[in-house]
Write a protein that holds these residues in place. Structure first.
Motif, PDB file in Angstrom:
ATOM      1  N   ASP A  84       0.825  -1.202   0.000  1.00 56.17           N
ATOM      2  CA  ASP A  84       0.000   0.000   0.000  1.00 56.17           C
ATOM      3  C   ASP A  84       0.862   1.255   0.000  1.00 56.17           C
ATOM      4  N   HIS A  85       1.957   1.223   0.733  1.00 57.63           N
ATOM      5  CA  HIS A  85       2.849   2.380   0.746  1.00 57.63           C
ATOM      6  C   HIS A  85       3.494   2.591  -0.613  1.00 57.63           C
ATOM      7  N   ASP A  86       3.817   1.507  -1.304  1.00 61.25           N
ATOM      8  CA  ASP A  86       4.339   1.632  -2.662  1.00 61.25           C
ATOM      9  C   ASP A  86       3.311   2.298  -3.579  1.00 61.25           C
ATOM     10  N   ALA A  87       2.053   1.867  -3.469  1.00 61.51           N
ATOM     11  CA  ALA A  87       0.988   2.447  -4.287  1.00 61.51           C
ATOM     12  C   ALA A  87       0.786   3.916  -3.935  1.00 61.51           C
ATOM     13  N   LEU A  88       0.821   4.226  -2.642  1.00 56.59           N
ATOM     14  CA  LEU A  88       0.659   5.615  -2.213  1.00 56.59           C
ATOM     15  C   LEU A  88       1.799   6.481  -2.735  1.00 56.59           C
ATOM     16  N   ALA A  89       3.017   5.925  -2.743  1.00 58.50           N
ATOM     17  CA  ALA A  89       4.154   6.664  -3.279  1.00 58.50           C
ATOM     18  C   ALA A  89       3.962   6.955  -4.764  1.00 58.50           C
ATOM     19  N   THR A  90       3.405   6.003  -5.498  1.00 55.70           N
ATOM     20  CA  THR A  90       3.130   6.206  -6.925  1.00 55.70           C
ATOM     21  C   THR A  90       2.098   7.308  -7.118  1.00 55.70           C
ATOM     22  N   ILE A  91       1.054   7.290  -6.300  1.00 62.23           N
ATOM     23  CA  ILE A  91       0.019   8.327  -6.375  1.00 62.23           C
ATOM     24  C   ILE A  91       0.623   9.702  -6.103  1.00 62.23           C
ATOM     25  N   ASN A  92       1.408   9.814  -5.047  1.00 61.46           N
ATOM     26  CA  ASN A  92       2.032  11.099  -4.706  1.00 61.46           C
ATOM     27  C   ASN A  92       2.905  11.610  -5.836  1.00 61.46           C
ATOM     28  N   GLU A  93       3.725  10.720  -6.354  1.00 58.06           N
ATOM     29  CA  GLU A  93       4.659  11.105  -7.413  1.00 58.06           C
ATOM     30  C   GLU A  93       3.921  11.593  -8.647  1.00 58.06           C
ATOM     31  N   ARG A  94       2.872  10.866  -9.050  1.00 60.00           N
ATOM     32  CA  ARG A  94       2.157  11.232 -10.269  1.00 60.00           C
ATOM     33  C   ARG A  94       1.403  12.546 -10.119  1.00 60.00           C
ATOM     34  N   VAL A  95       0.707  12.726  -9.006  1.00 60.76           N
ATOM     35  CA  VAL A  95      -0.046  13.966  -8.818  1.00 60.76           C
ATOM     36  C   VAL A  95       0.897  15.155  -8.709  1.00 60.76           C
ATOM     37  N   ASP A  96       2.017  14.977  -8.031  1.00 66.16           N
ATOM     38  CA  ASP A  96       2.990  16.068  -7.934  1.00 66.16           C
ATOM     39  C   ASP A  96       3.552  16.432  -9.302  1.00 66.16           C
ATOM     40  N   GLU A  97       3.789  15.435 -10.153  1.00 65.60           N
ATOM     41  CA  GLU A  97       4.261  15.693 -11.511  1.00 65.60           C
ATOM     42  C   GLU A  97       3.251  16.524 -12.301  1.00 65.60           C
ATOM     43  N   LEU A  98       1.987  16.283 -12.048  1.00 69.34           N
ATOM     44  CA  LEU A  98       0.916  16.938 -12.798  1.00 69.34           C
ATOM     45  C   LEU A  98       0.498  18.283 -12.228  1.00 69.34           C
ATOM     46  N   SER A  99       1.012  18.647 -11.080  1.00 69.78           N
ATOM     47  CA  SER A  99       0.507  19.805 -10.339  1.00 69.78           C
ATOM     48  C   SER A  99       0.444  21.077 -11.175  1.00 69.78           C
ATOM     49  N   SER A 100       1.527  21.418 -11.864  1.00 68.07           N
ATOM     50  CA  SER A 100       1.549  22.681 -12.606  1.00 68.07           C
ATOM     51  C   SER A 100       0.554  22.670 -13.763  1.00 68.07           C
ATOM     52  N   SER A 101       0.436  21.537 -14.468  1.00 72.19           N
ATOM     53  CA  SER A 101      -0.515  21.475 -15.584  1.00 72.19           C
ATOM     54  C   SER A 101      -1.950  21.445 -15.073  1.00 72.19           C
ATOM     55  N   LEU A 102      -2.173  20.835 -13.911  1.00 73.41           N
ATOM     56  CA  LEU A 102      -3.512  20.849 -13.318  1.00 73.41           C
ATOM     57  C   LEU A 102      -3.902  22.260 -12.881  1.00 73.41           C
ATOM     58  N   ARG A 103      -2.950  22.994 -12.356  1.00 73.34           N
ATOM     59  CA  ARG A 103      -3.255  24.374 -11.949  1.00 73.34           C
ATOM     60  C   ARG A 103      -3.594  25.231 -13.172  1.00 73.34           C
ATOM     61  N   GLU A 104      -2.858  25.051 -14.235  1.00 71.24           N
ATOM     62  CA  GLU A 104      -3.153  25.787 -15.461  1.00 71.24           C
ATOM     63  C   GLU A 104      -4.564  25.471 -15.949  1.00 71.24           C
ATOM     64  N   LEU A 105      -4.934  24.192 -15.891  1.00 75.68           N
ATOM     65  CA  LEU A 105      -6.276  23.775 -16.298  1.00 75.68           C
ATOM     66  C   LEU A 105      -7.339  24.391 -15.400  1.00 75.68           C
ATOM     67  N   SER A 106      -7.088  24.393 -14.098  1.00 72.92           N
ATOM     68  CA  SER A 106      -8.028  24.965 -13.133  1.00 72.92           C
ATOM     69  C   SER A 106      -8.263  26.449 -13.390  1.00 72.92           C
ATOM     70  N   LEU A 107      -7.182  27.185 -13.637  1.00 74.99           N
ATOM     71  CA  LEU A 107      -7.309  28.625 -13.866  1.00 74.99           C
ATOM     72  C   LEU A 107      -8.024  28.930 -15.174  1.00 74.99           C
ATOM     73  N   LYS A 108      -7.842  28.081 -16.180  1.00 77.82           N
ATOM     74  CA  LYS A 108      -8.571  28.265 -17.435  1.00 77.82           C
ATOM     75  C   LYS A 108     -10.074  28.156 -17.198  1.00 77.82           C
ATOM     76  N   ILE A 109     -10.468  27.154 -16.432  1.00 83.53           N
ATOM     77  CA  ILE A 109     -11.890  26.946 -16.174  1.00 83.53           C
ATOM     78  C   ILE A 109     -12.448  28.064 -15.300  1.00 83.53           C
ATOM     79  N   ASN A 110     -11.701  28.433 -14.254  1.00 79.04           N
ATOM     80  CA  ASN A 110     -12.146  29.503 -13.362  1.00 79.04           C
ATOM     81  C   ASN A 110     -12.257  30.830 -14.094  1.00 79.04           C
ATOM     82  N   GLY A 111     -11.336  31.086 -15.011  1.00 83.65           N
ATOM     83  CA  GLY A 111     -11.311  32.364 -15.716  1.00 83.65           C
ATOM     84  C   GLY A 111     -12.334  32.486 -16.828  1.00 83.65           C
TER      85      GLY A 111
END
Length: 475
Positions: A84-111
């Motif tokens: 489970d910790h291995d899976a959680l580490a994968t989740i953390n790593e992937r979401v952190d990698e996507l953070s900047s592109s997700l924020r850009e997407l969020s601001l597009k929708i909000n704006g």
């Protein structure tokens, strides 16, 4: 149901969303009602031994002494096993990698806020994003122009984990309920689960639905009726609001019923011959006053609210037409219907008093109360507090609000946690200040922590047979 929901003009305006989030006590009568049919447990696939090696996290609860097992374990309680910790580490790593592109997407929708059934910009941006990350995308899903479905499968068979992304905004005040954050949270959960399935060779499917018109048109209810949730073994989403910083809760929501009212009177000169008129505005005024008095006699967890509208009014003309919209909310559908009957009595009495004809229309798009699956909620709360430092509340975050996800929760094991983002005083949901709060960096990072917690919960649904059995048997 006929295919008549492709534009906002055809929408029934039943407000959803949440007005008070994490600061109200939870009455016992809000416990989940009814009985859900359990779904069968399917094979979750086999994880190769090579992928069970240790990947120690800096979590104080990690079991550093556990030995690798030959096969993925089956759990009866919340798991702390190394896999489970291995899976959680994968989740953390992937979401952190996507953070900047997700924020850009969020601001597009909000704006670029778009109203119910008009979320074309959000639809196009979100579907393109999911397609670019390896998901198979169905645009304009099930006859709704701005609905969409993105899915990813790995291996053979396995369970299906559903996720929702909302997209719609509110008239005049934009994304004042933070649906831009709900949109990217759903994307983050889906992409994190894809990474886990691939990296750890787990069989299963992830389905992300883009659901329009939560604020009034009942997009999820329409998709539910058209089969959009049929293949899901469980479904999750989340919702931001005001409250104690970095807190999260899994409270219920209110069922809702909506009434449209028309008063038909007769015009007259307001000074020369007012006795010749039947005043539709007077009828609406009396109805509003009667409902205001009714509020003294309803339970604290019931809600009634409405508006008055007209056309071509002038102070020197007796108005011959007025409309009202009333919404009744209560902890259950039966209570909401009973409350609406009391509102109808007020409305009809006002028509009689003013000699105006009354036309009533009860919307078919009522929202059910939200049934949080107990086992999903426990797993989410454990992950959110232990791994991401979110404080937990037993407060009923959705009191005062309603959601069409409530209808989904009666059909599929569901979880819809609320979480608090930083807001200014008196800047909660459905305010301009909240639309600004939903753009903040802090709100973005809290949203991703919630998404990680939901992704790990979804991973357990797909992977852990014993946990899924508990979910299937929970209300």
């Amino acid at each position: 149901m006929t295919d008549h929901r492709s534009s906002r003009d055809a929408a029934e305006d039943v407000p959803g969303c949440f007005s008070n989030l994490l600061n109200l006590s939870l009455p016992s009568l809000f416990q989940a009602r009814g009985k859900r049919t359990s779904r069968s447990i399917q094979s979750s696939g086999t994880v190769p031994q090579s992928q069970l090696k240790s990947a120690a996290l800096s979590d104080q609860n990690a079991d550093s002494t556990s030995e690798p097992l030959e096969h993925p374990p089956t759990y009866s309680e919340l798991s702390t096993h190394q896999f489970d910790h291995d899976a959680l580490a994968t989740i953390n790593e992937r979401v952190d990698e996507l953070s900047s592109s997700l924020r850009e997407l969020s601001l597009k929708i909000n704006g670029d806020p778009e109203l119910e059934f008009e979320e074309y910009h959000a639809h196009d941006n979100l579907t393109a994003f999911m397609e670019s990350h390896g998901f198979t995308v169905a645009r304009h899903y099930l006859g709704l122009e701005t609905a969409w479905r993105a899915e990813f499968s790995h291996g053979h068979g396995g369970r299906v984990m559903g996720v929702n992304s909302e997209m719609d905004a509110l008239p005049a005040i934009g994304h004042a309920c933070g649906h831009n954050l709900i949109a990217i949270a759903g994307v983050a959960v889906a992409l994190a689960l894809k990474a886990v399935l691939e990296k750890h060779n787990i069989s299963g499917k992830v389905v992300l639905l883009g659901t329009p018109a939560e604020e009034g048109g009942g997009g999820k209810k329409i998709l539910l009726e058209r089969g959009g949730y049929e293949d899901m073994d469980a479904c999750v989403m989340c919702h931001p609001g005001a409250g104690e910083s970095r807190s999260t809760g899994t409270g219920p929501s209110l069922a809702t019923e909506k009434l449209d009212v028309e008063y038909f009177g007769h015009t007259a000169h307001a000074a020369a011959a007012p006795w010749e008129g039947q005043n539709a505005l007077d009828a609406a005024f009396l109805a509003y006053s009667a409902v205001s008095v009714l509020r003294q006699q309803i339970k604290p967890d019931h809600r009634v609210h409405g508006i008055v509208q007209g056309k071509n009014w002038a102070a020197n003309i007796i108005p011959d037409y007025a409309t009202m919209q009333w919404i009744a909310r209560a902890p259950s559908a039966a209570e909401a219907k009973a409350l609406l009957e009391r509102v109808k009595n007020c409305v009809e009495a006002a028509g009689t008093a003013t000699a105006c004809r009354v036309k009533l229309k009860v919307s078919p798009m009522g929202y059910a109360d939200l049934r949080q699956n107990k086992s999903l909620a426990e797993a989410y709360r454990d992950t959110a507090s232990r791994h991401y430092g979110l404080s937990l509340t037993d407060a009923a975050g959705a009191i005062g609000g309603s959601t069409d996800f409530g209808n989904v929760s009666y059909d599929v094991p569901s979880l819809h946690p609320m979480y608090a983002i930083p807001t200014q005083p008196n800047g909660g949901n459905h305010t301009v200040l909240f639309a600004e709060a939903a753009r903040s960096v802090k709100a973005h990072h809290i949203t991703l922590d919630v998404a990680k917690s939901l992704a790990f919960t979804g991973f357990r649904v797909i992977h852990d047979d014993a946990f899924f059995a508990k979910v299937s048997n929970s209300r």
